[in-house]
Design a protein around this motif. Structure first.
Motif, PDB file in Angstrom:
ATOM      1  N   GLY A 109     -16.396  11.073 -38.894  1.00  0.00           N
ATOM      2  CA  GLY A 109     -16.043  11.436 -37.986  1.00  0.00           C
ATOM      3  C   GLY A 109     -16.901  12.104 -37.218  1.00  0.00           C
ATOM      4  N   VAL A 110     -18.434  11.982 -37.491  1.00  0.00           N
ATOM      5  CA  VAL A 110     -19.217  12.494 -36.411  1.00  0.00           C
ATOM      6  C   VAL A 110     -19.638  11.356 -35.237  1.00  0.00           C
ATOM      7  N   HIS A 111     -19.252  12.065 -34.153  1.00  0.00           N
ATOM      8  CA  HIS A 111     -19.747  11.073 -32.990  1.00  0.00           C
ATOM      9  C   HIS A 111     -21.168  10.877 -32.764  1.00  0.00           C
ATOM     10  N   VAL A 112     -22.005  10.074 -33.174  1.00  0.00           N
ATOM     11  CA  VAL A 112     -23.248   9.929 -33.323  1.00  0.00           C
ATOM     12  C   VAL A 112     -23.499   8.396 -32.889  1.00  0.00           C
ATOM     13  N   GLU A 113     -24.594   8.226 -32.200  1.00  0.00           N
ATOM     14  CA  GLU A 113     -25.221   7.031 -31.752  1.00  0.00           C
ATOM     15  C   GLU A 113     -26.849   6.820 -31.980  1.00  0.00           C
ATOM     16  N   GLY A 114     -27.243   5.641 -31.722  1.00  0.00           N
ATOM     17  CA  GLY A 114     -28.427   5.371 -32.097  1.00  0.00           C
ATOM     18  C   GLY A 114     -28.693   4.130 -33.098  1.00  0.00           C
ATOM     19  N   PRO A 115     -29.825   3.798 -33.594  1.00  0.00           N
ATOM     20  CA  PRO A 115     -31.057   4.419 -32.923  1.00  0.00           C
ATOM     21  C   PRO A 115     -31.761   4.122 -31.697  1.00  0.00           C
ATOM     22  N   ILE A 116     -32.472   4.884 -30.950  1.00  0.00           N
ATOM     23  CA  ILE A 116     -32.842   4.624 -29.615  1.00  0.00           C
ATOM     24  C   ILE A 116     -34.394   4.848 -29.516  1.00  0.00           C
ATOM     25  N   ALA A 117     -35.135   4.031 -28.835  1.00  0.00           N
ATOM     26  CA  ALA A 117     -36.587   4.489 -28.621  1.00  0.00           C
ATOM     27  C   ALA A 117     -36.512   5.862 -28.433  1.00  0.00           C
ATOM     28  N   SER A 161     -44.527  12.455 -43.806  1.00  0.00           N
ATOM     29  CA  SER A 161     -43.084  12.593 -43.037  1.00  0.00           C
ATOM     30  C   SER A 161     -42.422  11.119 -43.290  1.00  0.00           C
ATOM     31  N   ILE A 162     -43.055   9.984 -43.126  1.00  0.00           N
ATOM     32  CA  ILE A 162     -42.295   8.792 -43.270  1.00  0.00           C
ATOM     33  C   ILE A 162     -41.930   8.660 -44.739  1.00  0.00           C
ATOM     34  N   ASP A 163     -42.544   9.192 -45.654  1.00  0.00           N
ATOM     35  CA  ASP A 163     -41.835   9.100 -47.052  1.00  0.00           C
ATOM     36  C   ASP A 163     -40.758  10.242 -47.165  1.00  0.00           C
ATOM     37  N   LEU A 164     -40.651  10.949 -46.479  1.00  0.00           N
ATOM     38  CA  LEU A 164     -39.373  12.013 -46.322  1.00  0.00           C
ATOM     39  C   LEU A 164     -38.112  11.501 -45.673  1.00  0.00           C
ATOM     40  N   ILE A 165     -38.343  10.451 -44.651  1.00  0.00           N
ATOM     41  CA  ILE A 165     -37.465   9.935 -44.143  1.00  0.00           C
ATOM     42  C   ILE A 165     -36.489   8.976 -44.802  1.00  0.00           C
ATOM     43  N   THR A 166     -35.511   9.530 -45.477  1.00  0.00           N
ATOM     44  CA  THR A 166     -34.701   8.595 -46.223  1.00  0.00           C
ATOM     45  C   THR A 166     -33.267   8.364 -45.695  1.00  0.00           C
ATOM     46  N   GLU A 167     -32.574   7.582 -45.873  1.00  0.00           N
ATOM     47  CA  GLU A 167     -30.825   7.608 -45.542  1.00  0.00           C
ATOM     48  C   GLU A 167     -30.252   8.846 -45.871  1.00  0.00           C
ATOM     49  N   GLU A 168     -30.590   9.459 -46.970  1.00  0.00           N
ATOM     50  CA  GLU A 168     -29.715  10.855 -47.468  1.00  0.00           C
ATOM     51  C   GLU A 168     -30.354  11.744 -46.419  1.00  0.00           C
ATOM     52  N   ARG A 169     -31.686  11.864 -46.238  1.00  0.00           N
ATOM     53  CA  ARG A 169     -32.021  12.962 -45.357  1.00  0.00           C
ATOM     54  C   ARG A 169     -31.499  12.811 -43.817  1.00  0.00           C
ATOM     55  N   VAL A 170     -31.554  11.520 -43.209  1.00  0.00           N
ATOM     56  CA  VAL A 170     -31.034  11.344 -42.003  1.00  0.00           C
ATOM     57  C   VAL A 170     -29.409  11.655 -41.963  1.00  0.00           C
ATOM     58  N   LYS A 171     -28.776  11.302 -42.781  1.00  0.00           N
ATOM     59  CA  LYS A 171     -27.419  11.856 -42.756  1.00  0.00           C
ATOM     60  C   LYS A 171     -27.164  13.446 -42.933  1.00  0.00           C
ATOM     61  N   HIS A 172     -28.051  14.003 -43.803  1.00  0.00           N
ATOM     62  CA  HIS A 172     -27.968  15.342 -43.871  1.00  0.00           C
ATOM     63  C   HIS A 172     -28.431  16.186 -42.632  1.00  0.00           C
ATOM     64  N   ILE A 173     -29.324  15.711 -41.743  1.00  0.00           N
ATOM     65  CA  ILE A 173     -29.734  16.245 -40.330  1.00  0.00           C
ATOM     66  C   ILE A 173     -28.635  16.052 -39.540  1.00  0.00           C
ATOM     67  N   ILE A 174     -28.057  14.874 -39.380  1.00  0.00           N
ATOM     68  CA  ILE A 174     -26.930  14.377 -38.466  1.00  0.00           C
ATOM     69  C   ILE A 174     -25.640  15.378 -38.734  1.00  0.00           C
ATOM     70  N   GLN A 175     -25.598  15.494 -40.044  1.00  0.00           N
ATOM     71  CA  GLN A 175     -24.205  16.401 -40.526  1.00  0.00           C
ATOM     72  C   GLN A 175     -24.564  17.826 -40.046  1.00  0.00           C
ATOM     73  N   GLY A 193     -19.796  26.492 -30.574  1.00  0.00           N
ATOM     74  CA  GLY A 193     -18.638  26.532 -29.634  1.00  0.00           C
ATOM     75  C   GLY A 193     -18.405  25.095 -29.000  1.00  0.00           C
ATOM     76  N   ILE A 194     -19.044  24.338 -29.339  1.00  0.00           N
ATOM     77  CA  ILE A 194     -18.883  22.933 -28.930  1.00  0.00           C
ATOM     78  C   ILE A 194     -18.147  21.805 -29.816  1.00  0.00           C
ATOM     79  N   GLY A 195     -16.766  22.011 -29.322  1.00  0.00           N
ATOM     80  CA  GLY A 195     -15.735  21.331 -30.001  1.00  0.00           C
ATOM     81  C   GLY A 195     -15.828  19.770 -30.683  1.00  0.00           C
ATOM     82  N   HIS A 196     -16.388  18.947 -29.761  1.00  0.00           N
ATOM     83  CA  HIS A 196     -16.573  17.674 -30.179  1.00  0.00           C
ATOM     84  C   HIS A 196     -18.280  17.333 -29.867  1.00  0.00           C
ATOM     85  N   PRO A 197     -19.000  17.560 -30.611  1.00  0.00           N
ATOM     86  CA  PRO A 197     -20.323  17.189 -30.165  1.00  0.00           C
ATOM     87  C   PRO A 197     -20.617  15.650 -30.293  1.00  0.00           C
ATOM     88  N   ARG A 198     -21.707  15.237 -29.512  1.00  0.00           N
ATOM     89  CA  ARG A 198     -22.037  13.899 -29.259  1.00  0.00           C
ATOM     90  C   ARG A 198     -23.561  13.955 -29.496  1.00  0.00           C
TER      91      ARG A 198
END
Length: 333
Positions: free
Chosen positions: A244-252, A180-194, A204-209
């Motif tokens: 334009g994605v409203h995303v925050e982190g990383p958090i514990a 799993s650690i090998d799978l966690i790349t910048e591209e993969r994290v960007k893809h799951i956020i998107q 139906g959530i217009g402005h996700p956080r």
């Protein structure tokens, strides 16, 4: 939203030998479901009839072979009739290859309808992996199944578990921690956020956080416990913010669910999401497979062969899955 304009949700019957058909019929009768969608069960009518007779459910089964011909005003639970067994005999409560093939066929047909735009979303009843494997079919969970059915690489569809007011998406799932650690790349994290952002908008959530967890303890605490946050997760968050994605982190990860005001959380590893989920919501969890062109949800419990045909299965998780998919769409403004 008027009844004729409610979205159609396909219920995949799951393992016909388990409680899936019973759950689908009970959920399709629920006011919580019929007030927000038009449920359509993808299953063999004969299988539904066997379960109906076994549990003494007083309903009509209104079956069709063509979704375009359904009369939604007619009485009865609507069924898209699939010939799952041919000349073979259906055996309730058994683990066998025929039941495995049937459960996959239900899911595949429902997904095909969603891809074609004939149904708005799919909710899948539980399957039995052993029966599917006996049928010689590759299957390691619904997310990868949805990916294959929609022409995507298995790793490009993610699981988001949902309960109460929480939605938790997993960057990695059924792989070893080392892999799993090998799978966690910048591209993969960007893809799951998107993928999370797009899914929330679809329902139906217009402005996700969105809030993203770290990989390491304390989200590495400024580099004391690892570099993945600084080298991978933070750049991915910054890149998706720029579009334009409203995303925050990383958090514990162990503090994440204490944060209010977020529509979804993203974790890096299976246990970061599953442990709090199973502690807080043991029997009322729904799973969304996200990242594909369709909306697909499944229940988080098993097919319960031991109680199949007894009439005691509770459709709570199926109802919750429907509510998660279409509730925000049909909620009055």
């Amino acid at each position: 939203m008027t009844e004729e304009n409610l979205p159609i949700v396909a219920f995949s019957g799951g393992d016909p030998a388990g409680i899936g058909p019973e759950l689908c019929m009970k959920a399709a009768l629920s006011d919580e479901v019929t007030s927000i969608c038009r449920p359509l069960i993808y299953c063999d009518r004969a299988v539904l009839q066997d379960h109906k007779d076994a549990i003494g459910l007083d309903i009509e089964i209104d079956d069709y072979s063509d979704i375009a011909k359904i009369d939604w005003r007619s009485p009865g639970v609507k069924c898209l009739d699939l010939d799952l067994f041919g000349v073979q005999t259906f055996h309730m409560g058994e683990i066998n290859a025929d039941n495995g093939r049937a459960s996959v066929a239900c899911g595949a047909a429902a997904i095909k309808a969603a891809v074609a735009g004939e149904v708005f979303a799919v909710v899948a009843a539980p399957q039995t992996e052993k029966s599917i494997h006996l049928a010689g079919i590759e299957f390691d969970g619904y997310p990868s199944f949805v990916a294959r059915q929609t022409g995507l690489p298995p790793e490009d569809v993610y699981l988001m578990v949902c309960f109460d007011n929480y939605r938790i998406a997993h960057t990695t799932l059924h792989s070893s921690v080392r892999h799993s650690i090998d799978l966690i790349t910048e591209e993969r994290v960007k893809h799951i956020i998107q993928s999370v952002n797009e899914t929330l908008k679809k329902i139906g959530i217009g402005h996700p956080r969105i809030l993203v967890s770290g990989l390491n303890p304390h989200a590495s605490e400024g580099g004391l416990f690892g570099t993945e946050e600084a080298e991978i997760i933070e750049p991915a968050i910054a890149a998706t913010r720029e579009v334009g994605v409203h995303v925050e982190g990383p958090i514990a990860a162990d503090l994440m669910l204490h944060e209010d005001g977020f529509d979804a959380f993203i974790v890096m590893l299976h246990d970061q999401g599953h442990i709090p989920t199973k502690l807080l919501a043991k029997h009322r969890t729904a799973g969304l497979s996200i990242g594909s062109p369709i909306l697909f949800s499944s229940v988080a419990h098993g097919s319960a062969h031991d109680i199949a045909g007894q009439g005691i299965a509770e459709p709570t998780a199926v109802i919750e899955a429907v509510r998660r998919l279409v509730g925000p769409l049909t909620r009055a403004p």
